[in-house]
Design a protein around this motif. Structure first.
Motif, mmCIF file in Angstrom:
data_model
loop_
_atom_site.group_PDB
_atom_site.id
_atom_site.type_symbol
_atom_site.label_atom_id
_atom_site.label_comp_id
_atom_site.label_asym_id
_atom_site.label_seq_id
_atom_site.Cartn_x
_atom_site.Cartn_y
_atom_site.Cartn_z
ATOM 1 N N THR A 142 0.812 -1.177 -0.114
ATOM 2 C CA THR A 142 0.018 -0.096 0.081
ATOM 3 C C THR A 142 0.863 1.255 0.043
ATOM 4 O O THR A 142 2.045 1.109 0.172
ATOM 5 C CB THR A 142 -0.725 0.022 1.265
ATOM 6 N N VAL A 177 -5.666 -3.807 12.161
ATOM 7 C CA VAL A 177 -6.046 -3.713 10.761
ATOM 8 C C VAL A 177 -7.034 -4.880 10.431
ATOM 9 O O VAL A 177 -6.723 -6.007 10.838
ATOM 10 C CB VAL A 177 -4.742 -3.817 9.677
ATOM 11 N N TYR A 178 -7.976 -4.579 9.525
ATOM 12 C CA TYR A 178 -9.081 -5.883 9.124
ATOM 13 C C TYR A 178 -8.611 -5.847 7.699
ATOM 14 O O TYR A 178 -8.688 -4.913 6.876
ATOM 15 C CB TYR A 178 -10.524 -5.129 9.378
ATOM 16 N N THR A 218 -10.039 -8.039 4.602
ATOM 17 C CA THR A 218 -11.297 -8.891 3.959
ATOM 18 C C THR A 218 -10.646 -9.949 2.945
ATOM 19 O O THR A 218 -10.284 -9.160 1.861
ATOM 20 C CB THR A 218 -12.470 -8.387 3.697
ATOM 21 N N LYS A 269 -12.895 -11.691 7.468
ATOM 22 C CA LYS A 269 -12.499 -10.741 7.692
ATOM 23 C C LYS A 269 -11.309 -10.924 8.697
ATOM 24 O O LYS A 269 -11.647 -11.355 10.057
ATOM 25 C CB LYS A 269 -13.363 -9.569 8.313
ATOM 26 N N GLU A 315 -8.650 -10.188 11.456
ATOM 27 C CA GLU A 315 -8.348 -9.164 12.530
ATOM 28 C C GLU A 315 -6.912 -9.027 12.736
ATOM 29 O O GLU A 315 -6.293 -10.082 13.420
ATOM 30 C CB GLU A 315 -9.100 -9.328 14.014
ATOM 31 N N ASP A 356 -10.901 -5.769 0.621
ATOM 32 C CA ASP A 356 -10.723 -4.515 1.222
ATOM 33 C C ASP A 356 -9.910 -4.706 2.460
ATOM 34 O O ASP A 356 -9.577 -5.662 2.942
ATOM 35 C CB ASP A 356 -12.024 -3.845 1.727
ATOM 36 N N ILE A 357 -9.338 -3.259 2.521
ATOM 37 C CA ILE A 357 -8.348 -3.016 3.883
ATOM 38 C C ILE A 357 -8.769 -2.180 4.739
ATOM 39 O O ILE A 357 -9.011 -0.954 4.169
ATOM 40 C CB ILE A 357 -7.013 -3.082 3.604
ATOM 41 N N THR A 358 -9.048 -2.233 6.167
ATOM 42 C CA THR A 358 -9.379 -1.117 7.021
ATOM 43 C C THR A 358 -8.584 -0.954 8.057
ATOM 44 O O THR A 358 -8.034 -2.009 8.777
ATOM 45 C CB THR A 358 -10.913 -1.682 7.619
ATOM 46 N N ILE A 359 -8.002 0.064 8.355
ATOM 47 C CA ILE A 359 -6.756 0.417 9.323
ATOM 48 C C ILE A 359 -7.564 1.172 10.357
ATOM 49 O O ILE A 359 -8.299 2.206 10.118
ATOM 50 C CB ILE A 359 -5.797 1.264 8.683
ATOM 51 N N ILE A 360 -7.653 0.632 11.542
ATOM 52 C CA ILE A 360 -8.235 1.474 12.771
ATOM 53 C C ILE A 360 -7.085 2.065 13.547
ATOM 54 O O ILE A 360 -6.050 1.641 14.049
ATOM 55 C CB ILE A 360 -8.706 0.265 13.699
ATOM 56 N N TYR A 361 -7.397 3.529 13.593
ATOM 57 C CA TYR A 361 -6.088 4.478 14.086
ATOM 58 C C TYR A 361 -6.862 5.471 14.975
ATOM 59 O O TYR A 361 -8.172 5.838 15.048
ATOM 60 C CB TYR A 361 -5.352 4.668 13.084
#
Length: 318
Positions: A197, A214-215, A217, A272, A274, A307-312
């Protein structure tokens, strides 16, 4: 200016015409160092635009398709969509392919073709007077994104320009074995897959952040897939805790491995995962993710990422 039935376009500039292409009511006259766009919609043709440093060295550098005309030159990869010329290496004012990367890939005999079934431009290294290494770059016209193919994605021998056959398939001829090849966009297993990325600063490079998780999927066989992360512009080499549940992709935050998403959830359903960092990610300015093969065992052809999701969280300024 016109002379009889001819239109003179920079006739005495010492540059030779290398390719001609048409789209709509525009004629494109390519030279080695420049491009002239000629308006032929009226009774009298006239030069509408001249673009310096956007010329091509070979007709194979140009491809015409339903969305417009695309071509590659030493200065970049461009597309005319019927209204304007756009540099495809730049997206929303940000360069998405570095100059160094383009210079390393480009050669004067670069092949440019269009694959209509996937809406992709395909560029292949063909070598400057010698066989190219068969490396490639793919531009998705819909998502406006680039993907780089490793060496030998295409045969390294001298190739003809791309053509689309009666079925729309992209084809080319390779001299070394006198064979016509058709591009197949179906995935194959490979140990060399690398998905990196951009280095996310989340809109503020100076602000400190805490990355919680980070999630990811995905579906398919992920046993040979590695996931690493990096911070503050460093090469992604740090690992996540291993996935401990084969049913919901969750992690208890224990164990650490590059191959952290391998599990027994099957290969047909989206899961998904974790991803919890193996050590706290605190007070960082940017974050980057790399998903890759291990270099020896092939990543399965059915492995897909949705998809990629970043929790911050952005930290308060002190």
């Amino acid at each position: 200016t016109s002379e009889g039935s001819r239109l003179l376009v920079d006739a005495d500039d010492g540059d030779s015409i290398t390719a001609l292409a048409g789209f709509g009511d525009r004629l494109f006259q390519f030279k080695e160092k420049s491009l002239a766009i000629i308006n032929i919609s009226q009774s009298v043709e006239f030069v509408e635009e001249i673009h310096k440093n956007k010329g091509v060295y070979h007709s194979a550098n140009v491809s015409t398709f339903q969305y417009g005309i695309a071509w590659a030159s030493r200065t970049g990869c461009y597309m005319y969509d019927g209204q304007k010329v756009t540099d495809l290496l730049i997206k929303d004012g940000i360069r998405v392919v570095s100059k160094a990367a383009w210079d390393a890939f480009y050669d004067d005999n670069l092949l440019v073709g269009y694959e209509p079934k996937e809406s992709q431009l395909i560029l292949v290294n063909n070598g400057d007077g010698n066989d190219g290494d068969g490396s490639s770059m793919f531009y998705d016209v819909v998502t406006r994104s680039w993907t780089k193919g490793s060496a030998a994605t295409f045969d390294g021998g001298d190739k003809t320009n791309f053509v689309n056959d009666w079925n729309g398939d992209l084809c080319h001829f390779v001299e070394s074995d006198n064979t016509v090849y058709k591009w197949d966009h179906s995935p194959d297993s490979s140990a060399n897959i690398v998905i990196t990325t951009k280095d996310f600063d989340f809109g503020d490079a100076s602000a400190r952040k805490k990355i919680y998780k980070v999630y990811l999927t995905f579906k398919g066989d992920a046993r040979n897939v590695q996931v690493h992360y990096g911070v503050n512009g460093l090469d992604p080499a740090l690992t996540f805790n291993s996935i401990t549940s084969g049913t919901d992709g969750s992690s208890t935050g224990s164990g650490t491995a590059a191959k952290c998403i391998a599990h027994d959830a099957g290969t047909t359903d989206w899961l998904k995962a974790e991803l919890k960092p193996s050590s706290p990610i605190n007070n960082v300015n940017s974050f980057q993710l790399k998903i890759s093969g291990d270099g020896s065992n092939a990543t399965a052809a059915d492995f897909e990422i949705n998809d990629i999701t970043i929790i911050y969280r952005v930290k308060n300024i002190k």
